[in-house]
Write an enzyme that holds these catalytic residues in place. Structure first.
Site, PDB file in Angstrom:
ATOM      1  N   HIS A 132       0.857  -1.282   0.037  1.00 57.03           N
ATOM      2  CA  HIS A 132      -0.042   0.047  -0.018  1.00 57.03           C
ATOM      3  C   HIS A 132       0.905   1.285  -0.056  1.00 57.03           C
ATOM      4  O   HIS A 132       1.960   1.020   0.601  1.00 57.03           O
ATOM      5  CB  HIS A 132      -0.785  -0.215   1.284  1.00 57.03           C
ATOM      6  N   HIS A 144       0.724   5.056   1.032  1.00 55.88           N
ATOM      7  CA  HIS A 144      -0.066   6.377   1.829  1.00 55.88           C
ATOM      8  C   HIS A 144      -0.039   7.811   0.715  1.00 55.88           C
ATOM      9  O   HIS A 144       0.904   7.974   0.481  1.00 55.88           O
ATOM     10  CB  HIS A 144       0.458   6.369   3.166  1.00 55.88           C
TER      11      HIS A 144
HETATM   12  P1  AMP Z   1       1.634   0.328   7.338  1.00 57.36           P
HETATM   13  O1  AMP Z   1       2.035   0.451   8.740  1.00 57.36           O
HETATM   14  O2  AMP Z   1       1.981   1.359   6.228  1.00 57.36           O
HETATM   15  O3  AMP Z   1       1.192  -0.997   7.165  1.00 57.36           O
HETATM   16  O4  AMP Z   1       0.090   0.970   7.422  1.00 57.36           O
HETATM   17  C1  AMP Z   1      -1.146   0.443   7.651  1.00 57.36           C
HETATM   18  C2  AMP Z   1      -2.206   1.071   7.441  1.00 57.36           C
HETATM   19  O5  AMP Z   1      -3.424   0.695   7.516  1.00 57.36           O
HETATM   20  C3  AMP Z   1      -2.455   2.233   8.973  1.00 57.36           C
HETATM   21  O6  AMP Z   1      -2.429   3.472   8.610  1.00 57.36           O
HETATM   22  C4  AMP Z   1      -3.836   1.905   9.355  1.00 57.36           C
HETATM   23  O7  AMP Z   1      -4.501   2.821   9.959  1.00 57.36           O
HETATM   24  C5  AMP Z   1      -4.476   1.352   7.792  1.00 57.36           C
HETATM   25  N1  AMP Z   1      -5.678   0.388   8.305  1.00 57.36           N
HETATM   26  C6  AMP Z   1      -5.809  -0.652   8.888  1.00 57.36           C
HETATM   27  N2  AMP Z   1      -6.824  -1.435   8.933  1.00 57.36           N
HETATM   28  C7  AMP Z   1      -7.487  -0.912   7.976  1.00 57.36           C
HETATM   29  C8  AMP Z   1      -8.822  -0.661   7.555  1.00 57.36           C
HETATM   30  N3  AMP Z   1      -9.693  -1.630   7.893  1.00 57.36           N
HETATM   31  N4  AMP Z   1      -9.439   0.428   6.728  1.00 57.36           N
HETATM   32  C9  AMP Z   1      -8.517   1.309   6.454  1.00 57.36           C
HETATM   33  N5  AMP Z   1      -7.338   1.343   6.786  1.00 57.36           N
HETATM   34  C10 AMP Z   1      -6.754   0.597   7.595  1.00 57.36           C
END
Ligand code: AMP
Length: 128
Positions: A110, A112
């Site tokens: 992903h 951001h």
């Molecule tokens: P990372 O640390 O780059 O893996 O970021 C994971 C991101 O996913 C975090 O910013 C979380 O807030 C986000 N996240 C986790 N679960 C969900 C969800 N169900 N819907 C939207 N975002 C999510």
């Protein structure tokens, strides 16, 4: 807890479930290659996540294994999502966390997109 980005893809991860519409998300964009939705815990006035439809754990997995069409489609989707959100003129920030030191928490690639305010330090001081 950060993930080990060298592990095989896990079809039960939360973004795989969002892709399959098994759990809800606030989708803002979708095309053949990618979808985008609001982060559930926003770190900026606008905080979106863009994910490829393909089964890739991380940026490393994706750039090693994805086809040129998938890479191009995903990159274009990231740009399009930011553009359609009106972020080009004010500016915005992209971030991809990879594995342990990157503090990646979800094992599906992903990117951001952060927007809507002025960002300063590129990486917050060495506090971690
Ligand atoms: P990372 O640390 O780059 O893996 O970021 C994971 C991101 O996913 C975090 O910013 C979380 O807030 C986000 N996240 C986790 N679960 C969900 C969800 N169900 N819907 C939207 N975002 C999510």
């Amino acid at each position: 807890m950060p993930i080990d980005a060298t592990l095989p893809y896990d079809d039960g991860n939360i973004f795989a479930r969002i892709l399959r519409d098994e759990i809800p998300s606030k989708r803002v964009y979708e095309d053949e290659w990618a979808i985008a939705f609001h982060d559930i815990n926003p770190q900026a006035p606008l905080h979106l996540l863009v994910i490829p439809r393909g089964r890739y754990v991380s940026w490393d997995d994706f750039t090693a294994k994805a086809s040129d069409a998938e890479v191009a489609g995903f990159m274009r989707a990231v740009g399009t999502v930011a553009r359609e959100a009106g972020l080009v003129e004010p500016g915005y920030r992209l971030l991809a966390n990879i594995g342990g030191h990157g503090h990646q928490e979800v094992p599906h690639l992903h990117v951001h997109i952060f927007g809507g305010r002025q960002f300063r330090e590129m990486i917050p001081a060495a506090r971690g």
